[in-house]
Design a protein around this motif. Structure first.
Motif, PDB file in Angstrom:
ATOM      1  N   HIS A 225       0.954  -1.083   0.146  1.00  0.00           N
ATOM      2  CA  HIS A 225       0.039   0.440  -0.075  1.00  0.00           C
ATOM      3  C   HIS A 225       1.096   1.225   0.381  1.00  0.00           C
ATOM      4  CE1 HIS A 225      -2.825  -2.967   1.708  1.00  0.00           C
ATOM      5  NE2 HIS A 225      -4.087  -2.539   1.201  1.00  0.00           N
ATOM      6  N   ILE A 259      -7.695  -4.012  -0.694  1.00  0.00           N
ATOM      7  CA  ILE A 259      -6.922  -3.814  -1.784  1.00  0.00           C
ATOM      8  C   ILE A 259      -8.594  -3.754  -2.695  1.00  0.00           C
ATOM      9  CG2 ILE A 259      -5.971  -5.145  -3.502  1.00  0.00           C
ATOM     10  CD1 ILE A 259      -4.424  -6.195  -1.705  1.00  0.00           C
ATOM     11  N   MET A 312      -2.946  -1.925  -7.587  1.00  0.00           N
ATOM     12  CA  MET A 312      -2.597  -1.116  -6.225  1.00  0.00           C
ATOM     13  C   MET A 312      -1.769   0.329  -7.081  1.00  0.00           C
ATOM     14  SD  MET A 312      -2.899  -2.518  -3.756  1.00  0.00           S
ATOM     15  CE  MET A 312      -3.252  -1.221  -2.748  1.00  0.00           C
TER      16      MET A 312
END
Length: 426
Positions: A225, A259, A312
């Protein structure tokens, strides 16, 4: 204006101006919530295509022919094990894929050690009097909630810029066999955003606990992240533990909750052969299988680890401006006052702010009065007890940038008012 070096009259005048601004803010009737690190609707929209990858019976089978609509495969399907193996940087065979929440896997893991001994010469933790758990602070309130539920004495461990104070950790675990574990969020820690240094990871791997069944709960919730183009890197604790012969020490956790869909993600853990056998002895009785359809659609949607990383980047594009908004507000409105300091992380979901000692609860109270909900002061410490009453966790993900600008204006005004009340001895 430096509040700590200004005279009484200057502080009184500053307070008068701020209270007038505070009343103007209250009149706006704001209703903003930054209490939890929830993905925004825009982030959730990124994964909507995943709902279309399985729409017929022929789509419901793994590469080896397993029908994911049926029972079986308690440890998860191979496609998902490979995906999480890449995330953890471990052998997929050491991965267990569960339901939608890593928190559930962590709770079950502690529960398993509570009710059954992992080694013949150890006791189930519920038979250990005065059992203890180490808790890096500030830290994740839900971690503390689990060990609090099982009546562990929770020992705060200060977080340094390199991770937990390892001098303290090493000393405590070597001297006390009633200490059974430590909570860790090793990359982009909740809430500070700190990533453990290589030295810290190596010292964890080299621990010599008095308790043979001591475990490191390695919650790698934010391992991919990133919110900047200069991401942190984390040393692989599994490989380091192999070097020291401490393969059983760590149990790793993560999930796709931030996610894909936070309520419908997939969680996983990775553990040594000994730990995995121990945990499977429970899971074989606890469930016949978790949601393999959900596992399969995640695997199909991402295809592989590279596909996951590309996904991401889309999250980063949404989150980065929000983190920048919060940091910019803190820099422009609080830096000169000398009443607060904060982290500027390269990833994760939070920014940790330390306001003037003794004012965090008051800041949260004032923000609520003005229509902005924050995580409760003290939540980042065991038992909700921040001894300095200073730490506040900011969660920028859910509000829009515009809402964040308004919320941070409120936060900074409230931090100033609370500090002035303290300095003026009100």
């Amino acid at each position: 204006m430096n509040y700590l070096s200004s005279d009484f009259d200057a502080l009184k005048n500053e307070e008068k101006v701020l209270r007038q601004h505070f009343e103007e803010i209250k009149a706006k009737g704001l209703n903003l919530n930054m209490a939890r690190g929830k993905p925004s609707p825009e982030q959730l929209d990124l994964s909507m295509g995943m709902l279309d990858v399985i729409n017929s019976s022929s789509d419901c089978h793994t590469a080896l022919g397993t029908d994911c609509r049926n029972y079986g495969n308690v440890a998860g399907i191979d496609e998902c094990k490979r995906l999480f193996g890449d995330v953890f940087e471990v052998d997929p065979q050491s991965v267990f894929v569960g339901g939608n929440a890593s928190l559930t896997l962590m709770f079950d893991t502690i529960s398993c050690f509570m009710t059954k001994a992992v080694y013949e010469d150890t006791l189930p933790w519920y038979e250990v009097k005065n059992r203890k758990f180490l808790c890096p602070v500030p830290g994740y309130d839900r971690h503390f909630g689990i060990t609090g539920y099982y009546d562990f004495e929770m020992i705060p461990i200060p977080m340094l810029e390199t991770g937990p104070d390892m001098d303290m950790v090493e000393k405590l675990v070597a001297e006390d066999d009633s200490i059974k574990g430590i909570w860790c969020v090793p990359k982009y820690s909740n809430p500070t955003g700190i990533t453990y240094s290589d030295e810290t990871v190596r010292r964890f791997a080299a621990l010599k606990p008095a308790a043979k069944d001591f475990r490191i709960m390695w919650d790698n919730a934010y391992c991919i992240h990133d919110v900047t183009d200069t991401p942190d890197t984390l040393l692989n604790i599994v490989e380091e533990c192999k070097k020291t012969g401490n393969e059983d020490l760590p149990i790793l956790f993560c999930s796709t909750s931030k996610i894909t869909f936070s309520g419908s993600g997939v969680a996983a853990l990775s553990a040594s052969e000994t730990n995995m056998k121990f945990l499977l002895d429970r899971y074989n009785f606890q469930t016949i299988s978790y949601d393999k359809i959900n596992m399969l659609r995640h695997a199909k949607f991402f295809e592989d680890y590279n596909g996951l990383l590309e996904h991401m980047k889309k999250h980063q594009a949404i989150l980065a401006p929000k983190f920048e908004t919060v940091i910019n507000a803190l820099e422009t409105q609080l830096k000169d006052t000398n009443i607060a300091n904060w982290t500027n992380p390269n990833g994760g979901y939070f920014i940790s702010v330390n306001v003037l000692n003794g004012t965090a609860k008051r800041v949260v109270e004032l923000c609520k009065e003005a229509g902005v909900i924050l995580t409760g002061a003290g939540a980042t410490y065991p038992y909700g007890n921040d001894p300095d009453d200073s730490n506040i966790r900011i969660a920028p993900s859910f509000p829009t940038v515009g809402e964040l600008e308004s919320a941070m204006d409120v936060f900074c005004v409230c931090a100033k008012i609370a500090a002035l009340e303290k300095l003026l001895n009100k």
